[in-house]
Design a protein around this motif. Structure first.
Motif, PDB file in Angstrom:
ATOM      1  N   VAL A  16       0.856  -1.185   0.000  1.00  0.00           N
ATOM      2  CA  VAL A  16       0.000   0.000   0.000  1.00  0.00           C
ATOM      3  C   VAL A  16       0.894   1.238   0.000  1.00  0.00           C
ATOM      4  CG1 VAL A  16      -1.852  -1.182   1.242  1.00  0.00           C
ATOM      5  CG2 VAL A  16      -0.125   0.096   2.533  1.00  0.00           C
ATOM      6  N   SER A  17       0.280   2.416  -0.153  1.00  0.00           N
ATOM      7  CA  SER A  17       1.050   3.647  -0.102  1.00  0.00           C
ATOM      8  C   SER A  17       1.447   3.971   1.340  1.00  0.00           C
ATOM      9  CB  SER A  17       0.234   4.812  -0.666  1.00  0.00           C
ATOM     10  OG  SER A  17      -0.853   5.116   0.200  1.00  0.00           O
ATOM     11  N   LYS A  18       2.452   4.841   1.496  1.00  0.00           N
ATOM     12  CA  LYS A  18       2.875   5.264   2.831  1.00  0.00           C
ATOM     13  C   LYS A  18       1.727   5.939   3.573  1.00  0.00           C
ATOM     14  CE  LYS A  18       6.191   8.264   5.200  1.00  0.00           C
ATOM     15  NZ  LYS A  18       7.304   9.238   5.040  1.00  0.00           N
ATOM     16  N   MET A  19       0.938   6.760   2.847  1.00  0.00           N
ATOM     17  CA  MET A  19      -0.189   7.445   3.472  1.00  0.00           C
ATOM     18  C   MET A  19      -1.231   6.456   3.986  1.00  0.00           C
ATOM     19  SD  MET A  19      -1.603  10.260   4.394  1.00  0.00           S
ATOM     20  CE  MET A  19      -0.744  11.561   3.462  1.00  0.00           C
ATOM     21  N   THR A  20      -1.526   5.441   3.175  1.00  0.00           N
ATOM     22  CA  THR A  20      -2.505   4.435   3.589  1.00  0.00           C
ATOM     23  C   THR A  20      -2.006   3.674   4.806  1.00  0.00           C
ATOM     24  OG1 THR A  20      -3.367   4.170   1.347  1.00  0.00           O
ATOM     25  CG2 THR A  20      -3.741   2.355   2.875  1.00  0.00           C
ATOM     26  N   ALA A  21      -0.706   3.345   4.803  1.00  0.00           N
ATOM     27  CA  ALA A  21      -0.137   2.632   5.949  1.00  0.00           C
ATOM     28  C   ALA A  21      -0.245   3.469   7.214  1.00  0.00           C
ATOM     29  CB  ALA A  21       1.323   2.284   5.668  1.00  0.00           C
ATOM     30  N   SER A  22       0.039   4.756   7.094  1.00  0.00           N
ATOM     31  CA  SER A  22      -0.037   5.645   8.248  1.00  0.00           C
ATOM     32  C   SER A  22      -1.451   5.725   8.786  1.00  0.00           C
ATOM     33  CB  SER A  22       0.466   7.040   7.862  1.00  0.00           C
ATOM     34  OG  SER A  22       0.294   7.955   8.919  1.00  0.00           O
ATOM     35  N   ARG A  23      -2.417   5.893   7.880  1.00  0.00           N
ATOM     36  CA  ARG A  23      -3.801   6.011   8.305  1.00  0.00           C
ATOM     37  C   ARG A  23      -4.325   4.688   8.874  1.00  0.00           C
ATOM     38  NH1 ARG A  23      -6.346  10.411   7.054  1.00  0.00           N
ATOM     39  NH2 ARG A  23      -8.401   9.434   6.996  1.00  0.00           N
ATOM     40  N   ALA A  24      -3.853   3.583   8.340  1.00  0.00           N
ATOM     41  CA  ALA A  24      -4.264   2.279   8.847  1.00  0.00           C
ATOM     42  C   ALA A  24      -3.787   2.072  10.283  1.00  0.00           C
ATOM     43  CB  ALA A  24      -3.706   1.170   7.948  1.00  0.00           C
ATOM     44  N   LEU A  25      -2.566   2.501  10.553  1.00  0.00           N
ATOM     45  CA  LEU A  25      -2.018   2.345  11.897  1.00  0.00           C
ATOM     46  C   LEU A  25      -2.706   3.253  12.902  1.00  0.00           C
ATOM     47  CD1 LEU A  25       1.770   2.003  11.014  1.00  0.00           C
ATOM     48  CD2 LEU A  25       0.286   0.228  11.973  1.00  0.00           C
ATOM     49  N   ARG A  26      -3.297   4.360  12.416  1.00  0.00           N
ATOM     50  CA  ARG A  26      -4.040   5.255  13.302  1.00  0.00           C
ATOM     51  C   ARG A  26      -5.489   4.802  13.458  1.00  0.00           C
ATOM     52  NH1 ARG A  26      -1.915   9.589  10.203  1.00  0.00           N
ATOM     53  NH2 ARG A  26      -4.020  10.227   9.621  1.00  0.00           N
ATOM     54  N   GLY A  27      -5.895   3.773  12.706  1.00  0.00           N
ATOM     55  CA  GLY A  27      -7.254   3.278  12.789  1.00  0.00           C
ATOM     56  C   GLY A  27      -8.271   4.148  12.076  1.00  0.00           C
ATOM     57  N   ALA A  28      -7.836   4.857  11.030  1.00  0.00           N
ATOM     58  CA  ALA A  28      -8.733   5.758  10.303  1.00  0.00           C
ATOM     59  C   ALA A  28      -9.893   4.977   9.684  1.00  0.00           C
ATOM     60  CB  ALA A  28      -7.953   6.498   9.218  1.00  0.00           C
ATOM     61  N   SER A  29     -11.083   5.571   9.742  1.00  0.00           N
ATOM     62  CA  SER A  29     -12.289   4.861   9.298  1.00  0.00           C
ATOM     63  C   SER A  29     -12.375   4.707   7.788  1.00  0.00           C
ATOM     64  CB  SER A  29     -13.530   5.614   9.808  1.00  0.00           C
ATOM     65  OG  SER A  29     -13.549   6.943   9.308  1.00  0.00           O
ATOM     66  N   ASP A  30     -11.609   5.508   7.014  1.00  0.00           N
ATOM     67  CA  ASP A  30     -11.714   5.422   5.556  1.00  0.00           C
ATOM     68  C   ASP A  30     -10.718   4.437   4.948  1.00  0.00           C
ATOM     69  OD1 ASP A  30      -9.502   6.883   6.180  1.00  0.00           O
ATOM     70  OD2 ASP A  30      -9.824   8.464   4.686  1.00  0.00           O
ATOM     71  N   VAL A  31     -10.066   3.622   5.786  1.00  0.00           N
ATOM     72  CA  VAL A  31      -9.156   2.586   5.287  1.00  0.00           C
ATOM     73  C   VAL A  31      -9.877   1.244   5.416  1.00  0.00           C
ATOM     74  CG1 VAL A  31      -6.909   1.479   5.539  1.00  0.00           C
ATOM     75  CG2 VAL A  31      -7.160   3.921   6.037  1.00  0.00           C
ATOM     76  N   SER A  32      -9.834   0.452   4.341  1.00  0.00           N
ATOM     77  CA  SER A  32     -10.552  -0.824   4.341  1.00  0.00           C
ATOM     78  C   SER A  32      -9.973  -1.778   5.385  1.00  0.00           C
ATOM     79  CB  SER A  32     -10.476  -1.476   2.955  1.00  0.00           C
ATOM     80  OG  SER A  32      -9.148  -1.912   2.700  1.00  0.00           O
ATOM     81  N   GLU A  33     -10.827  -2.659   5.893  1.00  0.00           N
ATOM     82  CA  GLU A  33     -10.382  -3.649   6.875  1.00  0.00           C
ATOM     83  C   GLU A  33      -9.265  -4.525   6.303  1.00  0.00           C
ATOM     84  OE1 GLU A  33     -13.450  -5.962   8.584  1.00  0.00           O
ATOM     85  OE2 GLU A  33     -14.667  -4.235   9.202  1.00  0.00           O
ATOM     86  N   ARG A  34      -9.347  -4.816   4.991  1.00  0.00           N
ATOM     87  CA  ARG A  34      -8.325  -5.646   4.361  1.00  0.00           C
ATOM     88  C   ARG A  34      -6.967  -4.956   4.403  1.00  0.00           C
ATOM     89  NH1 ARG A  34      -6.440  -6.170  -0.976  1.00  0.00           N
ATOM     90  NH2 ARG A  34      -5.647  -8.255  -1.482  1.00  0.00           N
ATOM     91  N   ASN A  35      -6.940  -3.652   4.099  1.00  0.00           N
ATOM     92  CA  ASN A  35      -5.671  -2.924   4.127  1.00  0.00           C
ATOM     93  C   ASN A  35      -5.146  -2.750   5.551  1.00  0.00           C
ATOM     94  OD1 ASN A  35      -5.218  -2.641   1.397  1.00  0.00           O
ATOM     95  ND2 ASN A  35      -6.241  -0.654   1.245  1.00  0.00           N
TER      96      ASN A  35
END
Length: 335
Positions: A16-35
Motif C-alpha cells: 500500500v502507499s505510505k499514506m494508507t499505511a499511516s492512516r491504517a495504523l491510526r485506525g482511520a475509518s476510511d481505510v478498508s479492513e483488508r488494508n
C-alpha cells in the motif's frame, strides 16, 4: 546496530502507499479492513512501532498522562502511584512519572518537559506549585488533577484531604485523652507544605484551649527514623515536662519511640506519640503508636478516574472535587 524499521518499509511489505499505511495504523475509518489487516501484519513482521509523538502533532495529544510526585523513596507516594496504575489500566492511557524531590523549581521543569510531550492529562502533587507551573498547567488545555491536598485554590480537578483539619483533629483527640503538654518533631518543613499545614492545624486547635507547644524540634533534611530518634532524644534531654509529641509523619514517630525506650520513658503511659500516614510497619513496633491513616491509594485511583472522565466530557465543579478524611488510629494509646 540494526536500523529501526520505517513506515516506508511497512507500506512496501503491505503493498500500500505510505499514506494508507499511516492512516491504517491510526485506525482511520476510511481505510478498508483488508488494508488495515495487511498493514498491521506487515508492521508486526518487521517490528515497526508507531511514533505516537508524531501522530500527536495532528491529534494535539498523546495517550500519555503525566504524573509528578515529590518522592519515590517514600512509601506514601509509591502507594499513590499504585492507585493511579490501578485506575489507568483499562483506559488505553500510559502514565509517565517525574520526581521533584520536594523542589518547586525542579517540579516546574518536569511539568514543562511533560507538557511538551502533549499528554492527555496531568496529575501533580499538592496545590503550591510555582506561578510558572500554574501558568503552564492552566494553559495546557487538558484536564489537570492536583492530589493529596485540598487546602488552597485548585486549577481544575482536586482530590485529597485537608491537612490543616488533620492536624486539628489529632490535637483534639489527644486533648480528649487528657494530654496537655505537647511537643512537636518534624522535618523538611520548608519544602513539605502538607506537614506544615498539619502542624498549623495542630497548633490552632491547642490555642483554642489556651495551650501552645512546650517544645519543638525540626530538621531541614527529609524525614527518617534516625532523625526522629535524634530530635526526640534532644527534647527528652532538655528535661521539658511533656506528655505527648506530635510528629510530621510515622517515620519520625517510630524514631521517637526508640528514643523514649532508650531513655526509660513509658510509651504511651508517660508520653503519647502520634504520627501521620498510618504506615503498615507501625504494626511491627514494640508499641503501636497513634497515627492518622491517609487513604493514599484511593486518592491516586479516584483522581485518575475523574481525570479520565474529564477527558470525555465536561464535569461540574462538584464532580471535579473529592475530599477524604484520614482515620485516626490510637494504637496502644487506649486500652
Amino acid at each position: 546496530m540494526r536500523t529501526k524499521p520505517t513506515l516506508v518499509e511497512v507500506a512496501a511489505l503491505a503493498g500500500v502507499s505510505k499514506m494508507t499505511a499511516s492512516r491504517a495504523l491510526r485506525g482511520a475509518s476510511d481505510v478498508s479492513e483488508r488494508n488495515i489487516e495487511k498493514v498491521l501484519r506487515a508492521s508486526e513482521e518487521i517490528g515497526y512501532v508507531t511514533n505516537h509523538l508524531a501522530t500527536s502533532l495532528s491529534s494535539q495529544t498523546t495517550n500519555l498522562i503525566g504524573v509528578v510526585v515529590p518522592s519515590l523513596s517514600n512509601v506514601v507516594f509509591a502507594e499513590v502511584l499504585a492507585g493511579i496504575s490501578d485506575a489507568i489500566q483499562e483506559s488505553g492511557k500510559q502514565p509517565v512519572f517525574g520526581v521533584s524531590n520536594y523542589n518547586a523549581e525542579v517540579e516546574t521543569g518536569i511539568i514543562r518537559d511533560m507538557l511538551s510531550w502533549r499528554p492527555s492529562g496531568m496529575i501533580v502533587t499538592g496545590l503550591e506549585q510555582t506561578e510558572q507551573s500554574r501558568k503552564l498547567l492552566e494553559g495546557a488545555g487538558i484536564p489537570v488533577a492536583q492530589i493529596m491536598d485540598v487546602d488552597g485554590d485548585a486549577i481544575d480537578i482536586n482530590v485529597g484531604l485537608s491537612h490543616v483539619d488533620a492536624g486539628r483533629e489529632m490535637a483534639r483527640t489527644l486533648l480528649n485523652l487528657g494530654r496537655s503538654r505537647f511537643a512537636y518533631v518534624g522535618s523538611a518543613l520548608d519544602n513539605d507544605v502538607r506537614a506544615q499545614k498539619r502542624m498549623q492545624g495542630f497548633c490552632e486547635e491547642l490555642s483554642r484551649e489556651n495551650l501552645s507547644l512546650v517544645e519543638s524540634r525540626t530538621d531541614e533534611g527529609f524525614s527518617s527514623l534516625p532523625m526522629g530518634r535524634e530530635l526526640t532524644a534532644d527534647i527528652l534531654r532538655s528535661g521539658a515536662k511533656i506528655d505527648a509529641i506530635y510528629y510530621s509523619n510515622d517515620d519520625m514517630a517510630a524514631g521517637g519511640l526508640f528514643a523514649a525506650m532508650s531513655a526509660g520513658v513509658d510509651v504511651p503511659g508517660q508520653l503519647l506519640l502520634a504520627g501521620f500516614n498510618g504506615l503498615e510497619f507501625l504494626e511491627g513496633l514494640p508499641v503501636r503508636l497513634a497515627t492518622a491513616r491517609s487513604p493514599r491509594r484511593q486518592i491516586g485511583a479516584e483522581a485518575t478516574r475523574i481525570l479520565l472522565e474529564a477527558m470525555k466530557q465536561p464535569l461540574s465543579r462538584d464532580e471535579r472535587s473529592l475530599v477524604f478524611r484520614p482515620e485516626i488510629d490510637l494504637g496502644d494509646s487506649i486500652s
